[in-house]
Design an enzyme around this catalytic site. Structure first.
Site, PDB file in Angstrom:
ATOM      1  N   ILE A   1       0.821  -1.216   0.000  1.00  0.00           N
ATOM      2  CA  ILE A   1       0.000   0.000   0.000  1.00  0.00           C
ATOM      3  C   ILE A   1       0.856   1.268   0.000  1.00  0.00           C
ATOM      4  O   ILE A   1       0.431   2.305  -0.529  1.00  0.00           O
ATOM      5  CB  ILE A   1      -1.001  -0.017   1.169  1.00  0.00           C
ATOM      6  CG1 ILE A   1      -2.173   0.924   0.864  1.00  0.00           C
ATOM      7  CG2 ILE A   1      -0.341   0.311   2.496  1.00  0.00           C
ATOM      8  CD1 ILE A   1      -3.384   0.714   1.740  1.00  0.00           C
TER       9      ILE A   1
ATOM     10  N   GLY B   1       2.818  -4.241  11.015  1.00  0.00           N
ATOM     11  CA  GLY B   1       2.001  -4.406   9.810  1.00  0.00           C
ATOM     12  C   GLY B   1       1.980  -3.185   8.913  1.00  0.00           C
ATOM     13  O   GLY B   1       2.996  -2.527   8.706  1.00  0.00           O
ATOM     14  N   VAL B   2       0.808  -2.866   8.392  1.00  0.00           N
ATOM     15  CA  VAL B   2       0.645  -1.721   7.487  1.00  0.00           C
ATOM     16  C   VAL B   2       1.080  -0.426   8.176  1.00  0.00           C
ATOM     17  O   VAL B   2       1.726   0.434   7.559  1.00  0.00           O
ATOM     18  CB  VAL B   2      -0.841  -1.511   7.112  1.00  0.00           C
ATOM     19  CG1 VAL B   2      -0.984  -0.411   6.103  1.00  0.00           C
ATOM     20  CG2 VAL B   2      -1.450  -2.763   6.575  1.00  0.00           C
ATOM     21  N   ASP B   3       0.705  -0.294   9.417  1.00  0.00           N
ATOM     22  CA  ASP B   3       1.000   0.898  10.204  1.00  0.00           C
ATOM     23  C   ASP B   3       2.512   1.160  10.225  1.00  0.00           C
ATOM     24  O   ASP B   3       2.973   2.275   9.922  1.00  0.00           O
ATOM     25  CB  ASP B   3       0.481   0.640  11.630  1.00  0.00           C
ATOM     26  CG  ASP B   3       0.296   1.906  12.428  1.00  0.00           C
ATOM     27  OD1 ASP B   3       0.345   3.003  11.839  1.00  0.00           O
ATOM     28  OD2 ASP B   3       0.081   1.798  13.656  1.00  0.00           O
TER      29      ASP B   3
ATOM     30  N   SER C   1      -7.935  -5.061   9.957  1.00  0.00           N
ATOM     31  CA  SER C   1      -8.165  -6.057  11.021  1.00  0.00           C
ATOM     32  C   SER C   1      -7.789  -7.495  10.672  1.00  0.00           C
ATOM     33  O   SER C   1      -7.981  -8.394  11.496  1.00  0.00           O
ATOM     34  CB  SER C   1      -9.622  -6.048  11.525  1.00  0.00           C
ATOM     35  OG  SER C   1      -9.890  -4.906  12.296  1.00  0.00           O
ATOM     36  N   THR C   2      -7.248  -7.731   9.458  1.00  0.00           N
ATOM     37  CA  THR C   2      -6.970  -9.132   9.086  1.00  0.00           C
ATOM     38  C   THR C   2      -5.554  -9.583   9.438  1.00  0.00           C
ATOM     39  O   THR C   2      -5.174 -10.721   9.143  1.00  0.00           O
ATOM     40  CB  THR C   2      -7.182  -9.372   7.576  1.00  0.00           C
ATOM     41  OG1 THR C   2      -6.223  -8.606   6.846  1.00  0.00           O
ATOM     42  CG2 THR C   2      -8.586  -9.002   7.150  1.00  0.00           C
ATOM     43  N   GLY C   3      -4.765  -8.702  10.050  1.00  0.00           N
ATOM     44  CA  GLY C   3      -3.394  -9.068  10.418  1.00  0.00           C
ATOM     45  C   GLY C   3      -3.348  -9.423  11.900  1.00  0.00           C
ATOM     46  O   GLY C   3      -3.948 -10.410  12.335  1.00  0.00           O
TER      47      GLY C   3
ATOM     48  N   TYR D   1      -4.923  -8.243  14.231  1.00  0.00           N
ATOM     49  CA  TYR D   1      -6.256  -8.255  14.858  1.00  0.00           C
ATOM     50  C   TYR D   1      -7.100  -9.473  14.468  1.00  0.00           C
ATOM     51  O   TYR D   1      -8.264  -9.591  14.873  1.00  0.00           O
ATOM     52  CB  TYR D   1      -7.001  -6.949  14.574  1.00  0.00           C
ATOM     53  CG  TYR D   1      -6.445  -5.747  15.344  1.00  0.00           C
ATOM     54  CD1 TYR D   1      -5.439  -5.890  16.290  1.00  0.00           C
ATOM     55  CD2 TYR D   1      -6.949  -4.456  15.127  1.00  0.00           C
ATOM     56  CE1 TYR D   1      -4.931  -4.795  16.976  1.00  0.00           C
ATOM     57  CE2 TYR D   1      -6.453  -3.354  15.822  1.00  0.00           C
ATOM     58  CZ  TYR D   1      -5.442  -3.533  16.744  1.00  0.00           C
ATOM     59  OH  TYR D   1      -4.956  -2.440  17.433  1.00  0.00           O
TER      60      TYR D   1
END
Ligand code: ADP
Length: 174
Positions: free
Chosen positions: A11, A32-34, A122-124, A126
């Protein structure tokens, strides 16, 4: 109507007006993405997040809400941070997950963004099951009526996530 596209990729490489971050409620970075967004976007994003924590979000950003900052060095204008719910088998938190997408779209529309990139919120860490998360994400974005946002691009990190989103999109379109 907002056009929904699916791709596999990272992303942080998307050239769009707004990139959505699956943040945690501290707004101060995570994995993760963050982590990827803050790493590639540079310190300006964290500076604005800190400013948000010392103003309207003293207790952090609640799950299901969204807020925009600069995108720093990313090839985008804004990062829209939203906090997904942690998956729970005991409690249905679907409405909170749907709210992440709705609120991120609302903020993007307010900013005048035309193109947006979403991760699979939320799929990582979380742990939300992919098929269900994909269905919630896509049905929510399809139902939203946006003024400026013309493209909602889902950027899926691996083939499993891409396949889950593709299948959910087929289900919704059939
Ligand atoms: P959450 O805490 O909301 O579960 P994560 O960042 O742990 O957020 O994961 C959300 C999704 O983003 C996962 O499917 C993960 O594989 C994916 N992901 C991780 N890094 C990237 C990236 N750079 N670009 C796109 N998706 C990513």
């Amino acid at each position: 109507m907002t056009n929904i596209t699916l791709i596999t990729g990272d992303i942080t490489e998307q050239k769009v007006d707004a990139i959505v971050n699956a943040a945690n409620s501290s707004l101060l970075g995570g994995g993760g993405v963050d982590g990827a967004i803050h790493r590639r976007g540079g310190p300006e994003i964290l500076e604005e997040c800190r400013a948000l924590r010392s103003s309207q979000y003293g207790d952090g950003l609640p799950a299901g809400q969204a807020v925009a900052t600069t995108a720093g060095r990313l090839p985008a204008r804004w990062v829209i941070h939203t906090v997904g719910p942690v998956f729970s088998a005991a409690e249905d938190r679907s409405e909170t997950l749907a709210s992440c997408y709705r609120e991120a779209l609302r903020v993007a529309d307010e900013l005048g963004a035309r193109t947006m990139a979403f991760p699979a919120i939320s799929t990582g860490v979380y742990r939300w099951p992919l098929a269900d998360a994909a269905y919630i994400a896509l049905s929510t974005v399809r139902a939203a009526r946006m003024k400026t946002v013309g493209e909602a691009r889902f950027v899926l990190f691996d083939q499993d996530a891409y396949d889950a989103f593709e299948e959910a999109l087929h289900t919704l379109e059939s």
